[in-house]
Design a protein around this motif. Structure first.
Motif, PDB file in Angstrom:
ATOM      1  N   TRP A  60      13.521  49.081  80.832  1.00  0.00           N
ATOM      2  CA  TRP A  60      13.303  48.042  81.835  1.00  0.00           C
ATOM      3  C   TRP A  60      14.127  48.290  83.086  1.00  0.00           C
ATOM      4  N   LEU A  61      13.582  47.873  84.233  1.00  0.00           N
ATOM      5  CA  LEU A  61      14.347  47.869  85.469  1.00  0.00           C
ATOM      6  C   LEU A  61      15.352  46.723  85.377  1.00  0.00           C
ATOM      7  N   THR A  62      16.620  47.060  85.498  1.00  0.00           N
ATOM      8  CA  THR A  62      17.684  46.087  85.284  1.00  0.00           C
ATOM      9  C   THR A  62      18.580  46.026  86.513  1.00  0.00           C
ATOM     10  N   VAL A  63      18.885  44.804  86.976  1.00  0.00           N
ATOM     11  CA  VAL A  63      19.744  44.609  88.145  1.00  0.00           C
ATOM     12  C   VAL A  63      20.903  43.690  87.775  1.00  0.00           C
ATOM     13  N   ASP A  64      21.935  43.706  88.619  1.00  0.00           N
ATOM     14  CA  ASP A  64      23.066  42.800  88.452  1.00  0.00           C
ATOM     15  C   ASP A  64      22.735  41.456  89.089  1.00  0.00           C
ATOM     16  N   ALA A  65      22.966  40.381  88.350  1.00  0.00           N
ATOM     17  CA  ALA A  65      22.756  39.032  88.857  1.00  0.00           C
ATOM     18  C   ALA A  65      24.001  38.202  88.594  1.00  0.00           C
ATOM     19  N   TYR A  66      24.215  37.220  89.466  1.00  0.00           N
ATOM     20  CA  TYR A  66      25.314  36.281  89.299  1.00  0.00           C
ATOM     21  C   TYR A  66      24.736  34.901  89.026  1.00  0.00           C
ATOM     22  N   VAL A  67      25.299  34.233  88.037  1.00  0.00           N
ATOM     23  CA  VAL A  67      24.833  32.906  87.641  1.00  0.00           C
ATOM     24  C   VAL A  67      25.965  31.920  87.881  1.00  0.00           C
ATOM     25  N   ASN A  68      25.712  30.984  88.796  1.00  0.00           N
ATOM     26  CA  ASN A  68      26.727  29.998  89.180  1.00  0.00           C
ATOM     27  C   ASN A  68      28.048  30.668  89.564  1.00  0.00           C
ATOM     28  N   GLY A  69      27.898  31.787  90.281  1.00  0.00           N
ATOM     29  CA  GLY A  69      29.055  32.498  90.797  1.00  0.00           C
ATOM     30  C   GLY A  69      29.709  33.448  89.832  1.00  0.00           C
ATOM     31  N   GLU A  70      29.233  33.503  88.599  1.00  0.00           N
ATOM     32  CA  GLU A  70      29.849  34.367  87.601  1.00  0.00           C
ATOM     33  C   GLU A  70      28.954  35.561  87.303  1.00  0.00           C
ATOM     34  N   GLY A  71      29.589  36.697  87.011  1.00  0.00           N
ATOM     35  CA  GLY A  71      28.831  37.905  86.711  1.00  0.00           C
ATOM     36  C   GLY A  71      29.654  39.145  87.022  1.00  0.00           C
ATOM     37  N   PRO A  72      28.987  40.319  87.127  1.00  0.00           N
ATOM     38  CA  PRO A  72      27.520  40.454  87.086  1.00  0.00           C
ATOM     39  C   PRO A  72      26.954  40.387  85.673  1.00  0.00           C
ATOM     40  N   HIS A  73      25.696  39.946  85.595  1.00  0.00           N
ATOM     41  CA  HIS A  73      24.958  39.888  84.350  1.00  0.00           C
ATOM     42  C   HIS A  73      23.701  40.751  84.484  1.00  0.00           C
ATOM     43  N   ASP A  74      23.256  41.318  83.371  1.00  0.00           N
ATOM     44  CA  ASP A  74      22.062  42.166  83.362  1.00  0.00           C
ATOM     45  C   ASP A  74      20.807  41.303  83.313  1.00  0.00           C
ATOM     46  N   PHE A  75      19.977  41.405  84.364  1.00  0.00           N
ATOM     47  CA  PHE A  75      18.700  40.707  84.410  1.00  0.00           C
ATOM     48  C   PHE A  75      17.576  41.731  84.521  1.00  0.00           C
ATOM     49  N   ILE A  76      16.564  41.592  83.686  1.00  0.00           N
ATOM     50  CA  ILE A  76      15.369  42.427  83.744  1.00  0.00           C
ATOM     51  C   ILE A  76      14.490  41.960  84.906  1.00  0.00           C
ATOM     52  N   VAL A  77      13.982  42.894  85.703  1.00  0.00           N
ATOM     53  CA  VAL A  77      13.050  42.574  86.781  1.00  0.00           C
ATOM     54  C   VAL A  77      11.650  42.520  86.186  1.00  0.00           C
ATOM     55  N   ASP A  78      11.013  41.338  86.239  1.00  0.00           N
ATOM     56  CA  ASP A  78       9.785  41.130  85.469  1.00  0.00           C
ATOM     57  C   ASP A  78       8.706  40.467  86.314  1.00  0.00           C
ATOM     58  N   SER A  79       7.779  41.284  86.842  1.00  0.00           N
ATOM     59  CA  SER A  79       6.652  40.746  87.605  1.00  0.00           C
ATOM     60  C   SER A  79       5.594  40.133  86.707  1.00  0.00           C
ATOM     61  N   GLY A  80       5.789  40.175  85.379  1.00  0.00           N
ATOM     62  CA  GLY A  80       4.895  39.512  84.449  1.00  0.00           C
ATOM     63  C   GLY A  80       5.461  38.208  83.942  1.00  0.00           C
ATOM     64  N   ALA A  81       6.552  37.722  84.556  1.00  0.00           N
ATOM     65  CA  ALA A  81       7.148  36.442  84.186  1.00  0.00           C
ATOM     66  C   ALA A  81       7.032  35.494  85.364  1.00  0.00           C
ATOM     67  N   THR A  82       6.441  34.338  85.153  1.00  0.00           N
ATOM     68  CA  THR A  82       6.309  33.382  86.253  1.00  0.00           C
ATOM     69  C   THR A  82       7.614  32.640  86.517  1.00  0.00           C
ATOM     70  N   ILE A  83       8.537  32.644  85.551  1.00  0.00           N
ATOM     71  CA  ILE A  83       9.760  31.864  85.698  1.00  0.00           C
ATOM     72  C   ILE A  83      10.973  32.715  85.327  1.00  0.00           C
ATOM     73  N   THR A  84      12.047  32.560  86.080  1.00  0.00           N
ATOM     74  CA  THR A  84      13.311  33.217  85.773  1.00  0.00           C
ATOM     75  C   THR A  84      13.992  32.481  84.626  1.00  0.00           C
ATOM     76  N   ALA A  85      14.513  33.232  83.668  1.00  0.00           N
ATOM     77  CA  ALA A  85      15.051  32.626  82.450  1.00  0.00           C
ATOM     78  C   ALA A  85      16.362  33.290  82.067  1.00  0.00           C
ATOM     79  N   ALA A  86      17.137  32.585  81.245  1.00  0.00           N
ATOM     80  CA  ALA A  86      18.383  33.101  80.703  1.00  0.00           C
ATOM     81  C   ALA A  86      18.234  33.335  79.210  1.00  0.00           C
ATOM     82  N   PHE A  87      19.006  34.297  78.691  1.00  0.00           N
ATOM     83  CA  PHE A  87      19.056  34.501  77.252  1.00  0.00           C
ATOM     84  C   PHE A  87      20.210  33.691  76.661  1.00  0.00           C
ATOM     85  N   ALA A  88      20.142  33.506  75.352  1.00  0.00           N
ATOM     86  CA  ALA A  88      21.110  32.650  74.668  1.00  0.00           C
ATOM     87  C   ALA A  88      22.541  33.163  74.822  1.00  0.00           C
TER      88      ALA A  88
END
Length: 325
Positions: free
Chosen positions: A50-78
């Motif tokens: 998967w294409l993976t980028v660094d993302a910050y959530v509420n100012g914290e990170g970086p976290h690994d987020f998959i770039v997904d043009s087949g997902a209508t909504i951005t989501a977090a894992f548990a």
């Protein structure tokens, strides 16, 4: 789900009518009027493709987020939710689709998700279950609710994702590119569409969801039947399917499917030779009525092979004709 079949079938027919546009050449981008991207993020290929980028959530990170043009909504894992204080949102559950069917997951107030300076603020999404060991889950999925606000360009040579203003003329060198239709695929219960284009295999035109969240390209059996040549059934190679897409696999339900070798496939005037793809009639295809005709998920194994730009505003996908180097 019953209403989805009517909506999707109508859009698929529309794509087939438009396939004569598939060989239209890309306009020449660049020059004095070109504009720099709003944001630029390096990416890496991780988590089994998967294409993976660094993302910050509420100012914290970086976290690994998959770039997904087949997902209508951005989501977090548990695993990410375990480090945050996400609160339940005051709204109905959100339906998320996977290969084995649909699940309605509780909505959560996730907050701000930022990638290289562009953000979703006050974001309401879902918390996806972590994958079972030994699979290593990422921390989130970056979906169309952010991507479709921009004109994303995935630069294979630079290993970056550039986000341009939707009306911008990119400053990226696009000499030798081609284009094809990028048609919205609406469902009755979602205001944000998925997007599809057309793959040509030995004269067979097959509509495909453009799905960077799929690590492999998946055809249904009807698509296989339409392919009249250039296909070799590889009965000795069978593999599990897992992807980060809303259509399949975010729930980590790997299944076994046949792999086939395709001598040549084409989008616009961009061609790929001797590619291995998956043939699988997923339950969700049947639920959506897609299995009644040829259909596929066009995954990162094809799209990340060379530079690609998704122009949502003008409904075109631009592709580098040949991989450099």
């Amino acid at each position: 789900m019953a209403n989805w079949a009517t909506s999707i079938t109508g859009v698929i027919l529309g794509v087939c009518v438009l396939t004569s546009c598939a060989t239209t050449e890309a306009p020449i981008y660049g020059g004095p009027a070109s504009q720099a991207p709003v944001a630029e993020a390096p990416y890496r290929m991780d988590y089994q493709g998967w294409l993976t980028v660094d993302a910050y959530v509420n100012g914290e990170g970086p976290h690994d987020f998959i770039v997904d043009s087949g997902a209508t909504i951005t989501a977090a894992f548990a695993n990410l939710a375990g480090t945050q204080q996400f609160q339940p949102a005051n709204r109905e559950p959100i339906q998320i689709l996977g290969l084995s069917g649909a699940r309605a997951l509780p909505a959560y107030e996730i907050g701000e998700i930022s990638v290289s300076g562009v953000s979703l603020t006050d974001h309401v999404g879902v918390i996806l279950p972590d994958w079972d060991p030994p699979a290593r889950p990422p921390q989130g999925v970056l979906g169309l609710d952010l991507l479709s606000r921009y004109k994303p360009l995935i630069s294979h040579d630079e290993r970056t994702i550039k986000l341009y203003d939707p009306a911008a003329i990119p400053d990226h060198n696009m000499e030798g590119w081609t284009s094809a239709p990028l048609i919205p695929l609406y469902t009755d219960d979602e205001s944000r569409p998925l997007y599809q284009t057309v793959i040509n295999i030995r004269g067979a035109e097959i509509p495909c969801i453009v799905d960077l969240g799929a690590s492999g390209t998946v055809f249904n059996v009807s698509a296989l039947r339409r392919m009249t040549g250039g296909v070799h059934i590889n009965s000795s190679r069978r593999r599990g399917i897992r992807t980060g897409t809303r259509i399949q696999g975010i729930f980590d339900n790997p299944d076994i499917a046949a792999s086939i070798n395709i001598a040549r496939l084409q989008i616009g005037q961009a061609s790929w030779l001797d590619r291995t793809v998956i043939v699988y009639d997923a339950q969700i295809f049947r639920d959506m009525g897609i299995n009644r005709g040829p259909f596929c998920l066009l995954g990162a194994d094809i799209l990340a092979d060379r530079s690609v730009m998704l122009d949502f505003q003008n409904e075109r996908i631009f592709i580098e004709r040949r991989r450099r180097g």
